[in-house]
Motif scaffolding. Structure first.
Motif, PDB file in Angstrom:
ATOM      1  N   ASN A  36       0.808  -1.206   0.000  1.00 48.97           N
ATOM      2  CA  ASN A  36       0.000   0.000   0.000  1.00 48.97           C
ATOM      3  C   ASN A  36       0.847   1.264   0.000  1.00 48.97           C
ATOM      4  OD1 ASN A  36      -2.399  -1.427   0.033  1.00 48.97           O
ATOM      5  ND2 ASN A  36      -2.370  -1.609   2.247  1.00 48.97           N
ATOM      6  N   THR A  37       2.157   1.155   0.136  1.00 50.85           N
ATOM      7  CA  THR A  37       3.013   2.331   0.112  1.00 50.85           C
ATOM      8  C   THR A  37       3.508   2.565  -1.299  1.00 50.85           C
ATOM      9  OG1 THR A  37       4.974   1.054   0.637  1.00 50.85           O
ATOM     10  CG2 THR A  37       3.768   1.997   2.497  1.00 50.85           C
ATOM     11  N   GLU A  38       3.811   3.817  -1.595  1.00 47.83           N
ATOM     12  CA  GLU A  38       4.275   4.155  -2.929  1.00 47.83           C
ATOM     13  C   GLU A  38       5.782   4.072  -3.050  1.00 47.83           C
ATOM     14  OE1 GLU A  38       2.689   7.735  -4.465  1.00 47.83           O
ATOM     15  OE2 GLU A  38       0.651   7.235  -3.932  1.00 47.83           O
ATOM     16  N   GLU A  39       6.503   4.184  -1.919  1.00 45.46           N
ATOM     17  CA  GLU A  39       7.953   4.131  -1.960  1.00 45.46           C
ATOM     18  C   GLU A  39       8.480   3.330  -0.782  1.00 45.46           C
ATOM     19  OE1 GLU A  39       9.441   8.105  -1.984  1.00 45.46           O
ATOM     20  OE2 GLU A  39       8.689   8.524  -3.979  1.00 45.46           O
ATOM     21  N   ILE A  40       9.572   2.652  -0.984  1.00 43.10           N
ATOM     22  CA  ILE A  40      10.274   1.989   0.107  1.00 43.10           C
ATOM     23  C   ILE A  40      11.720   2.443   0.046  1.00 43.10           C
ATOM     24  CG2 ILE A  40       8.777  -0.032   0.206  1.00 43.10           C
ATOM     25  CD1 ILE A  40      10.893  -1.569  -1.351  1.00 43.10           C
ATOM     26  N   THR A  41      12.440   2.247   1.105  1.00 43.54           N
ATOM     27  CA  THR A  41      13.847   2.611   1.112  1.00 43.54           C
ATOM     28  C   THR A  41      14.680   1.343   1.167  1.00 43.54           C
ATOM     29  OG1 THR A  41      13.321   4.660   2.249  1.00 43.54           O
ATOM     30  CG2 THR A  41      15.607   3.963   2.286  1.00 43.54           C
ATOM     31  N   ALA A  42      15.590   1.192   0.229  1.00 40.37           N
ATOM     32  CA  ALA A  42      16.496   0.038   0.186  1.00 40.37           C
ATOM     33  C   ALA A  42      17.904   0.569   0.007  1.00 40.37           C
ATOM     34  CB  ALA A  42      16.121  -0.887  -0.966  1.00 40.37           C
ATOM     35  N   ASN A  43      18.772   0.268   0.959  1.00 42.65           N
ATOM     36  CA  ASN A  43      20.155   0.749   0.903  1.00 42.65           C
ATOM     37  C   ASN A  43      20.213   2.267   0.741  1.00 42.65           C
ATOM     38  OD1 ASN A  43      21.027  -1.905   1.078  1.00 42.65           O
ATOM     39  ND2 ASN A  43      20.975  -2.165  -1.138  1.00 42.65           N
TER      40      ASN A  43
ATOM     41  N   ARG B 232      10.340   3.134  -5.964  1.00 38.54           N
ATOM     42  CA  ARG B 232       8.891   3.321  -6.127  1.00 38.54           C
ATOM     43  C   ARG B 232       8.204   1.981  -6.346  1.00 38.54           C
ATOM     44  NH1 ARG B 232       7.292   7.631 -10.230  1.00 38.54           N
ATOM     45  NH2 ARG B 232       7.629   5.839 -11.481  1.00 38.54           N
ATOM     46  N   LEU B 233       7.031   1.835  -5.726  1.00 37.90           N
ATOM     47  CA  LEU B 233       6.269   0.597  -5.830  1.00 37.90           C
ATOM     48  C   LEU B 233       4.988   0.806  -6.619  1.00 37.90           C
ATOM     49  CD1 LEU B 233       6.500  -0.684  -2.153  1.00 37.90           C
ATOM     50  CD2 LEU B 233       7.800  -1.478  -4.115  1.00 37.90           C
ATOM     51  N   SER B 234       4.558  -0.247  -7.253  1.00 37.82           N
ATOM     52  CA  SER B 234       3.296  -0.246  -7.971  1.00 37.82           C
ATOM     53  C   SER B 234       2.135  -0.132  -6.994  1.00 37.82           C
ATOM     54  CB  SER B 234       3.160  -1.559  -8.752  1.00 37.82           C
ATOM     55  OG  SER B 234       1.829  -1.747  -9.183  1.00 37.82           O
ATOM     56  N   PRO B 235       1.142   0.693  -7.299  1.00 35.50           N
ATOM     57  CA  PRO B 235      -0.041   0.749  -6.450  1.00 35.50           C
ATOM     58  C   PRO B 235      -0.933  -0.486  -6.618  1.00 35.50           C
ATOM     59  CG  PRO B 235      -0.339   2.197  -8.331  1.00 35.50           C
ATOM     60  CD  PRO B 235       1.075   1.658  -8.388  1.00 35.50           C
ATOM     61  N   HIS B 236      -0.596  -1.334  -7.598  1.00 38.97           N
ATOM     62  CA  HIS B 236      -1.386  -2.531  -7.891  1.00 38.97           C
ATOM     63  C   HIS B 236      -0.779  -3.800  -7.295  1.00 38.97           C
ATOM     64  CE1 HIS B 236      -3.651   0.017 -10.559  1.00 38.97           C
ATOM     65  NE2 HIS B 236      -2.549   0.328 -11.216  1.00 38.97           N
ATOM     66  N   GLY B 237       0.249  -3.645  -6.463  1.00 38.65           N
ATOM     67  CA  GLY B 237       0.859  -4.805  -5.830  1.00 38.65           C
ATOM     68  C   GLY B 237       1.814  -5.574  -6.721  1.00 38.65           C
ATOM     69  N   LEU B 238       2.319  -4.939  -7.779  1.00 37.76           N
ATOM     70  CA  LEU B 238       3.232  -5.610  -8.706  1.00 37.76           C
ATOM     71  C   LEU B 238       4.691  -5.408  -8.327  1.00 37.76           C
ATOM     72  CD1 LEU B 238       1.417  -4.782 -12.073  1.00 37.76           C
ATOM     73  CD2 LEU B 238       1.263  -6.862 -10.707  1.00 37.76           C
ATOM     74  N   GLY B 239       4.951  -4.804  -7.185  1.00 41.21           N
ATOM     75  CA  GLY B 239       6.320  -4.625  -6.715  1.00 41.21           C
ATOM     76  C   GLY B 239       6.959  -3.359  -7.231  1.00 41.21           C
ATOM     77  N   PRO B 240       8.286  -3.258  -7.092  1.00 40.01           N
ATOM     78  CA  PRO B 240       9.005  -2.069  -7.557  1.00 40.01           C
ATOM     79  C   PRO B 240       8.901  -1.932  -9.071  1.00 40.01           C
ATOM     80  CG  PRO B 240      10.409  -3.441  -6.171  1.00 40.01           C
ATOM     81  CD  PRO B 240       9.165  -4.222  -6.434  1.00 40.01           C
ATOM     82  N   TYR B 241       8.876  -0.677  -9.522  1.00 39.63           N
ATOM     83  CA  TYR B 241       8.877  -0.447 -10.967  1.00 39.63           C
ATOM     84  C   TYR B 241      10.227  -0.869 -11.537  1.00 39.63           C
ATOM     85  CZ  TYR B 241       4.633   2.353 -10.506  1.00 39.63           C
ATOM     86  OH  TYR B 241       3.362   2.771 -10.264  1.00 39.63           O
ATOM     87  N   PRO B 242      10.229  -1.400 -12.763  1.00 36.88           N
ATOM     88  CA  PRO B 242      11.502  -1.805 -13.369  1.00 36.88           C
ATOM     89  C   PRO B 242      12.316  -0.588 -13.811  1.00 36.88           C
ATOM     90  CG  PRO B 242       9.723  -2.097 -14.940  1.00 36.88           C
ATOM     91  CD  PRO B 242       9.088  -1.696 -13.634  1.00 36.88           C
TER      92      PRO B 242
ATOM     93  N   LYS C  85      -4.002  -1.402 -13.809  1.00 37.79           N
ATOM     94  CA  LYS C  85      -3.185  -2.596 -13.570  1.00 37.79           C
ATOM     95  C   LYS C  85      -2.822  -3.280 -14.891  1.00 37.79           C
ATOM     96  CE  LYS C  85      -2.887  -6.809 -10.833  1.00 37.79           C
ATOM     97  NZ  LYS C  85      -3.534  -7.631  -9.809  1.00 37.79           N
ATOM     98  N   ASP C  86      -3.784  -3.395 -15.806  1.00 35.02           N
ATOM     99  CA  ASP C  86      -3.512  -4.035 -17.100  1.00 35.02           C
ATOM    100  C   ASP C  86      -2.491  -3.247 -17.908  1.00 35.02           C
ATOM    101  OD1 ASP C  86      -5.253  -6.171 -16.662  1.00 35.02           O
ATOM    102  OD2 ASP C  86      -6.953  -5.126 -17.561  1.00 35.02           O
ATOM    103  N   HIS C  87      -2.610  -1.916 -17.928  1.00 36.92           N
ATOM    104  CA  HIS C  87      -1.665  -1.104 -18.681  1.00 36.92           C
ATOM    105  C   HIS C  87      -0.273  -1.144 -18.058  1.00 36.92           C
ATOM    106  CE1 HIS C  87      -5.282   0.618 -20.605  1.00 36.92           C
ATOM    107  NE2 HIS C  87      -4.467   0.579 -21.639  1.00 36.92           N
ATOM    108  N   GLU C  88      -0.215  -1.152 -16.729  1.00 34.97           N
ATOM    109  CA  GLU C  88       1.087  -1.262 -16.077  1.00 34.97           C
ATOM    110  C   GLU C  88       1.737  -2.596 -16.420  1.00 34.97           C
ATOM    111  OE1 GLU C  88       3.113  -1.691 -11.723  1.00 34.97           O
ATOM    112  OE2 GLU C  88       1.334  -0.423 -11.832  1.00 34.97           O
ATOM    113  N   LEU C  89       0.971  -3.667 -16.424  1.00 36.65           N
ATOM    114  CA  LEU C  89       1.503  -4.980 -16.771  1.00 36.65           C
ATOM    115  C   LEU C  89       2.040  -4.982 -18.205  1.00 36.65           C
ATOM    116  CD1 LEU C  89       1.996  -7.913 -15.975  1.00 36.65           C
ATOM    117  CD2 LEU C  89      -0.336  -8.416 -16.713  1.00 36.65           C
TER     118      LEU C  89
END
Length: 77
Positions: free
Chosen positions: A6-13, A18-28, A46-50
């Motif tokens: 449900n978050t739009e961003e996460i912090t890694a290292n 940025r994360l998908s609002p559709h639960g598809l994980g980080p954007y490529p 969701k379909d267009h993002e896929l």
């Protein structure tokens, strides 16, 4: 680190991802020369993002697409 779709961003290292609002994980990562370098900067269904994720993956593999579509009945891109 907890994963929260449900978050739009996460912090890694110490880097924002940025994360998908559709639960598809980080954007490529967008490959150099891709025709729509800011594709994930606007809201997509969701379909267009896929479809765009598949298109980006193909470009990363060296396959330059001229168009992409989805069968809404089967979900196949």
């Amino acid at each position: 680190m907890e994963s929260d779709t449900n978050t739009e961003e996460i912090t890694a290292n110490n880097e924002e991802v940025r994360l998908s609002p559709h639960g598809l994980g980080p954007y490529p990562e967008i490959p150099p020369g891709y025709r729509a370098p800011n594709i994930f900067d606007r809201p997509l269904s969701k379909d267009h993002e896929l479809m765009m994720r598949v298109d980006v993956k193909l470009w990363k593999q060296g396959i330059r697409t001229e168009g992409i579509g989805i069968c809404y009945r089967t979900g196949l891109v």
